[in-house]
Design a protein around this motif. Structure first.
Motif, PDB file in Angstrom:
ATOM      1  N   SER A   1       0.834  -1.188   0.000  1.00  0.00           N
ATOM      2  CA  SER A   1       0.000   0.000   0.000  1.00  0.00           C
ATOM      3  C   SER A   1       0.876   1.247   0.000  1.00  0.00           C
ATOM      4  O   SER A   1       1.953   1.262   0.606  1.00  0.00           O
ATOM      5  CB  SER A   1      -0.921   0.008   1.227  1.00  0.00           C
ATOM      6  N   ASP A   2       0.413   2.314  -0.681  1.00  0.00           N
ATOM      7  CA  ASP A   2       1.134   3.579  -0.636  1.00  0.00           C
ATOM      8  C   ASP A   2       1.043   4.217   0.744  1.00  0.00           C
ATOM      9  O   ASP A   2       1.903   5.018   1.115  1.00  0.00           O
ATOM     10  CB  ASP A   2       0.580   4.540  -1.689  1.00  0.00           C
ATOM     11  N   ILE A   3      -0.025   3.928   1.484  1.00  0.00           N
ATOM     12  CA  ILE A   3      -0.099   4.302   2.895  1.00  0.00           C
ATOM     13  C   ILE A   3       0.487   3.137   3.676  1.00  0.00           C
ATOM     14  O   ILE A   3      -0.190   2.128   3.896  1.00  0.00           O
ATOM     15  CB  ILE A   3      -1.542   4.619   3.327  1.00  0.00           C
ATOM     16  N   ARG A   4       1.737   3.244   4.066  1.00  0.00           N
ATOM     17  CA  ARG A   4       2.471   2.097   4.602  1.00  0.00           C
ATOM     18  C   ARG A   4       2.095   1.761   6.040  1.00  0.00           C
ATOM     19  O   ARG A   4       2.007   0.598   6.412  1.00  0.00           O
ATOM     20  CB  ARG A   4       3.989   2.374   4.527  1.00  0.00           C
ATOM     21  N   ARG A   5       1.874   2.779   6.863  1.00  0.00           N
ATOM     22  CA  ARG A   5       1.738   2.554   8.307  1.00  0.00           C
ATOM     23  C   ARG A   5       0.382   3.045   8.798  1.00  0.00           C
ATOM     24  O   ARG A   5      -0.035   4.157   8.484  1.00  0.00           O
ATOM     25  CB  ARG A   5       2.857   3.273   9.064  1.00  0.00           C
ATOM     26  N   THR A   6      -0.290   2.216   9.586  1.00  0.00           N
ATOM     27  CA  THR A   6      -1.533   2.582  10.254  1.00  0.00           C
ATOM     28  C   THR A   6      -1.466   2.118  11.700  1.00  0.00           C
ATOM     29  O   THR A   6      -0.798   1.134  12.021  1.00  0.00           O
ATOM     30  CB  THR A   6      -2.763   1.968   9.557  1.00  0.00           C
ATOM     31  N   CYS A   7      -2.164   2.830  12.562  1.00  0.00           N
ATOM     32  CA  CYS A   7      -2.122   2.492  13.990  1.00  0.00           C
ATOM     33  C   CYS A   7      -3.405   2.952  14.655  1.00  0.00           C
ATOM     34  O   CYS A   7      -3.950   4.011  14.328  1.00  0.00           O
ATOM     35  CB  CYS A   7      -0.910   3.175  14.642  1.00  0.00           C
ATOM     36  N   THR A   8      -3.907   2.156  15.576  1.00  0.00           N
ATOM     37  CA  THR A   8      -4.991   2.568  16.469  1.00  0.00           C
ATOM     38  C   THR A   8      -4.490   2.400  17.888  1.00  0.00           C
ATOM     39  O   THR A   8      -3.828   1.408  18.217  1.00  0.00           O
ATOM     40  CB  THR A   8      -6.264   1.731  16.259  1.00  0.00           C
TER      41      THR A   8
ATOM     42  N   SER B   1      -6.653   7.237  15.988  1.00  0.00           N
ATOM     43  CA  SER B   1      -6.487   6.455  14.778  1.00  0.00           C
ATOM     44  C   SER B   1      -5.489   7.206  13.911  1.00  0.00           C
ATOM     45  O   SER B   1      -5.733   8.354  13.527  1.00  0.00           O
ATOM     46  CB  SER B   1      -7.824   6.278  14.051  1.00  0.00           C
ATOM     47  N   LEU B   2      -4.356   6.577  13.615  1.00  0.00           N
ATOM     48  CA  LEU B   2      -3.243   7.243  12.962  1.00  0.00           C
ATOM     49  C   LEU B   2      -2.908   6.561  11.640  1.00  0.00           C
ATOM     50  O   LEU B   2      -2.995   5.344  11.523  1.00  0.00           O
ATOM     51  CB  LEU B   2      -1.995   7.227  13.859  1.00  0.00           C
ATOM     52  N   VAL B   3      -2.515   7.352  10.648  1.00  0.00           N
ATOM     53  CA  VAL B   3      -1.962   6.823   9.398  1.00  0.00           C
ATOM     54  C   VAL B   3      -0.740   7.661   9.065  1.00  0.00           C
ATOM     55  O   VAL B   3      -0.551   8.770   9.603  1.00  0.00           O
ATOM     56  CB  VAL B   3      -2.975   6.859   8.234  1.00  0.00           C
ATOM     57  N   ASP B   4       0.108   7.166   8.157  1.00  0.00           N
ATOM     58  CA  ASP B   4       1.315   7.913   7.842  1.00  0.00           C
ATOM     59  C   ASP B   4       0.985   9.167   7.027  1.00  0.00           C
ATOM     60  O   ASP B   4      -0.177   9.443   6.704  1.00  0.00           O
ATOM     61  CB  ASP B   4       2.361   7.023   7.157  1.00  0.00           C
ATOM     62  N   LEU B   5       2.010   9.949   6.696  1.00  0.00           N
ATOM     63  CA  LEU B   5       1.805  11.293   6.162  1.00  0.00           C
ATOM     64  C   LEU B   5       1.183  11.320   4.774  1.00  0.00           C
ATOM     65  O   LEU B   5       0.812  12.393   4.289  1.00  0.00           O
ATOM     66  CB  LEU B   5       3.133  12.054   6.150  1.00  0.00           C
TER      67      LEU B   5
ATOM     68  N   ARG C   1       9.453  17.438   2.702  1.00  0.00           N
ATOM     69  CA  ARG C   1      10.717  16.731   2.523  1.00  0.00           C
ATOM     70  C   ARG C   1      10.500  15.552   1.570  1.00  0.00           C
ATOM     71  O   ARG C   1       9.536  14.790   1.728  1.00  0.00           O
ATOM     72  CB  ARG C   1      11.241  16.230   3.862  1.00  0.00           C
ATOM     73  N   TYR C   2      11.389  15.404   0.621  1.00  0.00           N
ATOM     74  CA  TYR C   2      11.206  14.313  -0.345  1.00  0.00           C
ATOM     75  C   TYR C   2      12.556  13.761  -0.781  1.00  0.00           C
ATOM     76  O   TYR C   2      13.588  14.423  -0.706  1.00  0.00           O
ATOM     77  CB  TYR C   2      10.396  14.776  -1.558  1.00  0.00           C
ATOM     78  N   SER C   3      12.504  12.520  -1.239  1.00  0.00           N
ATOM     79  CA  SER C   3      13.663  11.833  -1.822  1.00  0.00           C
ATOM     80  C   SER C   3      13.175  11.174  -3.107  1.00  0.00           C
ATOM     81  O   SER C   3      12.524  10.127  -3.076  1.00  0.00           O
ATOM     82  CB  SER C   3      14.230  10.788  -0.847  1.00  0.00           C
TER      83      SER C   3
ATOM     84  N   TYR D   1       5.537   7.604   2.175  1.00  0.00           N
ATOM     85  CA  TYR D   1       6.213   8.392   3.195  1.00  0.00           C
ATOM     86  C   TYR D   1       6.925   7.418   4.129  1.00  0.00           C
ATOM     87  O   TYR D   1       6.295   6.505   4.676  1.00  0.00           O
ATOM     88  CB  TYR D   1       5.217   9.240   3.988  1.00  0.00           C
ATOM     89  N   ASP D   2       8.236   7.590   4.315  1.00  0.00           N
ATOM     90  CA  ASP D   2       8.968   6.673   5.177  1.00  0.00           C
ATOM     91  C   ASP D   2       8.725   7.014   6.643  1.00  0.00           C
ATOM     92  O   ASP D   2       7.985   7.956   6.970  1.00  0.00           O
ATOM     93  CB  ASP D   2      10.458   6.654   4.831  1.00  0.00           C
ATOM     94  N   HIS D   3       9.341   6.251   7.552  1.00  0.00           N
ATOM     95  CA  HIS D   3       9.053   6.416   8.977  1.00  0.00           C
ATOM     96  C   HIS D   3       9.563   7.750   9.522  1.00  0.00           C
ATOM     97  O   HIS D   3       9.163   8.179  10.609  1.00  0.00           O
ATOM     98  CB  HIS D   3       9.659   5.257   9.774  1.00  0.00           C
ATOM     99  N   GLU D   4      10.430   8.444   8.774  1.00  0.00           N
ATOM    100  CA  GLU D   4      10.912   9.752   9.200  1.00  0.00           C
ATOM    101  C   GLU D   4      10.104  10.888   8.583  1.00  0.00           C
ATOM    102  O   GLU D   4      10.432  12.065   8.772  1.00  0.00           O
ATOM    103  CB  GLU D   4      12.390   9.909   8.835  1.00  0.00           C
TER     104      GLU D   4
END
Length: 262
Positions: free
Chosen positions: A50-57, A122-126, A166-168, A206-209
């Motif tokens: 997934s392009d949204i890599r990280r999700t958290c509740t 409920s959290l998702v990455d950037l 910020r991008y790479s 979006y990476d973890h940073e």
């Protein structure tokens, strides 16, 4: 963070004291506040598909009522959340913290009464800031002309529509082969996806940073093994393996010829 013997020892310990730390960051990735409390339930997921890599509740018991009231509504709702998981190290007398990622709150609720002081996140990455989760629709059509530099196009969309800029992004060997029109009302994510779909061997996330990253999809066939079977065998609780031999292909033949895009 490099894996050390300390990390192996903590993972193998039978009794673990686990904690979660939440740090609040502004648009410049600088710390402005923090939240602490006792975690009553949590789930965290990483998906490379997934392009949204990280999700958290996350559900926490927070002793300070102020953090459930004014601070939560006026401060936490529009900030970046940096999430850490920690395991207490008895030998060192402190927590060993592991970064889980920088994320955005897409849903939140507080509950306060004489017995309950609880916050649910409920959290998702950037990537959420470029989608319907937290982003805004584009107010006009966007034309990406043929011959455009792919890296510049992707970087411009992120710089224009994302608060986290910020991008790479690497240089592409090819250019946009034909005019692309992104209709008004679509989200910036749709524009990024439209461009990147021209190059299916690339991925974005979006990476973890909190850095927007575009790269060739890695095969990982030559990467070194970080955690071997001897360690995993001691950590594994259960495992189920299955295989469908109808999915195993010994030979793939492709008929036709390749055409250059004009």
């Amino acid at each position: 963070m490099a894996i050390e013997q300390r990390d192996y020892d903590l993972l193998k310990s039978h009794n673990k004291r686990v904690s979660v730390k939440i740090i609040l960051l502004d648009d410049n990735y600088q710390e402005v506040d923090s939240l602490s409390g006792r975690v009553t339930s949590a789930s965290y997921n990483i998906s490379a598909e997934s392009d949204i890599r990280r999700t958290c509740t996350l559900t926490m018991m927070v002793p300070q009522k102020a953090q459930l009231d004014v601070d939560f509504r006026n401060t936490w709702i529009d900030r970046m959340v940096e999430l850490y998981c920690g395991i207490y190290d008895d030998a060192q007398g402190d927590f060993r913290w592991y970064a889980l990622g920088r994320m955005l709150m897409v849903d939140g609720r507080t509950t306060y009464d004489a017995t309950t002081q609880e916050i649910q996140l409920s959290l998702v990455d950037l990537m959420a800031c470029l989608t319907s989760s937290r982003g805004s629709q584009m107010g006009t059509d966007m034309l990406i002309p043929a011959g455009s530099n792919v890296r510049n196009v992707l970087a411009s969309i992120v710089a224009l529509f994302s608060p986290y800029k910020r991008y790479s992004i690497p240089e592409f060997e090819d250019v946009v082969p034909y005019d692309l029109t992104i209709s008004m009302g679509q989200y910036p994510y749709d524009a990024l996806k439209e461009v990147l779909n021209l190059f299916p061997y690339y991925e974005m996330f979006y990476d973890h940073e909190g850095v927007f990253t575009v790269q060739k999809i890695p095969t990982r066939t030559e990467d070194p093994i970080e955690i071997g079977s001897s360690v995993l065998d001691e950590l594994l609780i259960s495992e189920t393996n299955s295989v469908k031999f109808s999915d195993v292909k010994n030979t793939t033949e492709i008929w036709g010829r390749s055409l250059d895009a004009l």
